[in-house]
Design a protein around this motif. Structure first.
Motif, PDB file in Angstrom:
ATOM      1  N   GLN A 108       0.836  -1.212   0.000  1.00 57.98           N
ATOM      2  CA  GLN A 108       0.000   0.000   0.000  1.00 57.98           C
ATOM      3  C   GLN A 108       0.865   1.255   0.000  1.00 57.98           C
ATOM      4  O   GLN A 108       0.559   2.238  -0.691  1.00 57.98           O
ATOM      5  CB  GLN A 108      -0.933  -0.007   1.213  1.00 57.98           C
ATOM      6  N   VAL A 148       4.329  -0.073  10.060  1.00 61.53           N
ATOM      7  CA  VAL A 148       2.963  -0.613  10.068  1.00 61.53           C
ATOM      8  C   VAL A 148       1.949   0.534   9.969  1.00 61.53           C
ATOM      9  O   VAL A 148       0.962   0.450   9.223  1.00 61.53           O
ATOM     10  CB  VAL A 148       2.702  -1.442  11.342  1.00 61.53           C
ATOM     11  N   VAL A 149       2.197   1.605  10.698  1.00 60.19           N
ATOM     12  CA  VAL A 149       1.301   2.771  10.639  1.00 60.19           C
ATOM     13  C   VAL A 149       1.185   3.273   9.197  1.00 60.19           C
ATOM     14  O   VAL A 149       0.085   3.511   8.683  1.00 60.19           O
ATOM     15  CB  VAL A 149       1.808   3.904  11.547  1.00 60.19           C
ATOM     16  N   GLU A 201      -0.938   0.935   7.076  1.00 61.79           N
ATOM     17  CA  GLU A 201      -2.364   1.023   7.431  1.00 61.79           C
ATOM     18  C   GLU A 201      -2.999   2.311   6.901  1.00 61.79           C
ATOM     19  O   GLU A 201      -4.077   2.289   6.315  1.00 61.79           O
ATOM     20  CB  GLU A 201      -2.538   0.969   8.950  1.00 61.79           C
ATOM     21  N   LYS A 254      -3.509   2.397   3.113  1.00 61.29           N
ATOM     22  CA  LYS A 254      -4.700   1.640   2.680  1.00 61.29           C
ATOM     23  C   LYS A 254      -5.965   2.442   2.947  1.00 61.29           C
ATOM     24  O   LYS A 254      -6.849   2.550   2.090  1.00 61.29           O
ATOM     25  CB  LYS A 254      -4.725   0.303   3.436  1.00 61.29           C
ATOM     26  N   MET A 255      -6.074   2.997   4.143  1.00 58.27           N
ATOM     27  CA  MET A 255      -7.259   3.781   4.497  1.00 58.27           C
ATOM     28  C   MET A 255      -7.428   5.002   3.586  1.00 58.27           C
ATOM     29  O   MET A 255      -8.537   5.328   3.168  1.00 58.27           O
ATOM     30  CB  MET A 255      -7.129   4.271   5.941  1.00 58.27           C
TER      31      MET A 255
END
Lengths: 237, 237, 237, 237
Positions: free
Chosen positions: A100, A186-187, A190, A193-194
């Motif tokens: 992403q 990881v943040v 995420e 993607k959002m």
């Protein structure tokens, strides 16, 4: 063998990359610095994750000399070394090709801050660095990647923006140690993607994506309640 | 039983296909060649992965005759055989219906090279072959699939482009052995997903997708640091 | 306890639904018929999958009377019963709310046949049934769902099109037994995902989605090599 | 230690959040109330899920005083407390940053009811609350989040709409207990994903998204067969 504890920490951080779905094959690396000794420990180049051990990690100095280790360090070592030299307050660095985040890097776009998930860790957007020029790539690609990142942060604080995208390439993140750099990787994945889905929902409803931006006072609140002088999130550690 | 080691390698490569999420049910196959003997080993047709064993693999010659094995070989065997006959430097072949790659094949589009993840393995786009004609399909479908691939590569090197899409069908990939062909199948699936999202992020920002293309000098650098005469990625194996 | 073997088969088919990621919580059901006895076995209503046993399956006749079982049968039982009554050649039925298939059902669109993955099992599109009218819903919702499906297949063969979407609802699939109905439910979910992405890749490239349709002669070939009188896929079982 | 059984239930509900893929790291929390005692049990703030135990849960009163527990309660505790004070019929509350639901919250859009999956639990759309003002955020952010939710429900029943989105933030859900609030959090995430794809399929086919809305009589039927006075879904528990 030197830096035993640091080797363990860097090993654990590297092993977390496939665990969190950020890496397939050998497409990522994590490192952590020992400021007192002026050394850092990094993943060896091109070694599959299930063959890694703490002992196979490579110890380098800030000029990228291998101080201890039988294997070649990650080909991205000069990028790590340059960031450690330039940024005193960074203790760990991670680079991945998580899908992403790479998609935003390939589109050449910073990730706008559309909500609190991002604001909890980034005080605004995840910035996207300019692409390297032909000369920069041919001369010293990995070193110049580090230089382009530092250039892109000339008006940004690497603590309030603990990561970035490098155009046509992928995400780099950092933190006080390698574990926190993994957390920020990881943040980024995420929120990447959002934010993609947020924009698609604006498109299908005929709404400008700018209307989805989080207001500045929401960024202030979320960032400060975790990181400000009066932070009250967590157990006060 | 002949070719014991090769059977094991082909068995392992086939088992990796569901492991990497490239295959559901029996929708994929891997093979590997023994150039000295002029034989290759391939998955049997329509047998579920959890029933496969090294012994159930089928040994064929380049005319698709079964040399050893009780089961029918994959229905795609004539495609594999034709590629082995035409391309001396290919040692393993994989075909799947992995969903992201199939989506590009169905759209009839090559995957543009938007970044370094793809450039590390493909020296440019993942090409998309033309669809077969009615006559080609009715006459000898699987053999002609191989012919269409070789035709599509008349100006391309199968080493610098280790895979392709066949229109309205799906991805084929190859490498020095079956394991590397599987690796390239994973690469195609990953870059297919990234490129889809890259284009969506261009669309939502009102930016032409062409602006996302990686510059030629970045392709040169990434491809050459892994595969050129002075490659420095990995442990120099 | 009657129909012991059939209970086991229906139990296994139901347990495969969460295994293949088609069902969360209790959002799906599978059944299979015993034509000689005029009975079918179906999942009990609203019972979590990890509490199911072969013994908890419910035996019904074609008028939806419970012939054996302490629990209420699935609320969709009248749909299953009607399809078994109307279609002699259907032996097993599955209904789920799998997310990709539901998305097409909610958009009120059949899934066009864009490639061979779909053509291997569906001789063309996955049809989308009309929505039920207010009267049909209020009078006998589940029975009329079955009637709407049969109406939608008046010019289609349920063997060459082993499933469909019901508008604003979700997918139903069938086969010679419950296991094959599950298989077709997986096919529908996979091709739903691929077709969504195919269309998105047409949109971002400014290409009409109609250009992505698989030609009729490709459908003929793929369907016939698996299901025609001279089928040569698999082991000839 | 007080409220032993309630602690276990809240612990289990919290552990279900990562199990269902709704939470990474510590980005979520679940609570449940004891109406007789006027107390509720909630997750401690910022503690990783694999370190949680029933004993580490925090007992609070409706004024957010910690009645029992060594750790700070979730920073969202004032939101939970306010909703328990205002809504007598709510027994458990969940907040997450699940990615599909957050995407709708960031786009500032309610999730339209496009089908029966949503209608089985929500009698219409999943509403999206207005964003908080600068003053509301600076004065008492978490308390005012609760107030904005109650304001948004002035014409809605929290039983027929067991959850909502808070703009630029994420989903909140509730139910008769914490387990049911988790269930509704899963429902929101599933329907968020389905609705995104539904709209994309309308866009690629040039169809207005409004045409995909489920008709009112379908909502009536699905909601009532599960929750109405004559409900017939499940085992009549």
């Amino acid at each position: 063998m030197m830096l035993k504890e640091l080797r363990e920490q860097v090993y654990e951080a590297n092993m977390d990359l496939p665990k969190y779905g950020l890496v397939v094959f050998t497409w990522g690396n994590a490192s952590q610095v020992d400021r007192e000794r002026g050394l850092f420990v990094i993943k060896p180049s091109g070694v599959p994750y299930d063959e890694l051990t703490p002992e196979s990690m490579v110890v380098c100095d800030f000029d990228c000399n291998v101080v201890e280790g039988d294997l070649n360090p990650s080909s991205d070592t000069p990028t790590h070394a340059y960031l450690y030299r330039q940024w005193d307050n960074v203790g760990g660095i991670v680079h991945t090709h998580s899908s992403q985040a790479v998609s935003w890097a390939q589109a050449g776009r910073p990730i706008p801050c559309y909500g609190t998930t991002q604001a909890d860790y980034f005080y605004g957007e995840v910035p996207c660095m300019r692409g390297l020029t032909k000369d920069e790539i041919e001369e010293a690609y990995e070193l110049n990647t580090g230089k382009v990142i530092v250039e892109g942060f000339k008006d940004l604080d690497p603590v309030s923006h603990p990561g970035c995208l490098v155009r046509n390439h992928g995400p780099f993140s950092w933190g006080k140690d390698a574990a926190q750099a993994v957390y920020h990787a990881v943040v980024i994945e995420e929120v990447a993607k959002m934010a993609l889905h947020t924009e698609q929902l604006c498109v299908s409803a005929g709404k400008p994506i700018e209307e989805a931006l989080a207001p500045q006072y929401l960024l202030d609140k979320h960032y400060m309640r975790k990181h400000g002088p009066n932070a009250y999130y967590g157990q006060g550690k």
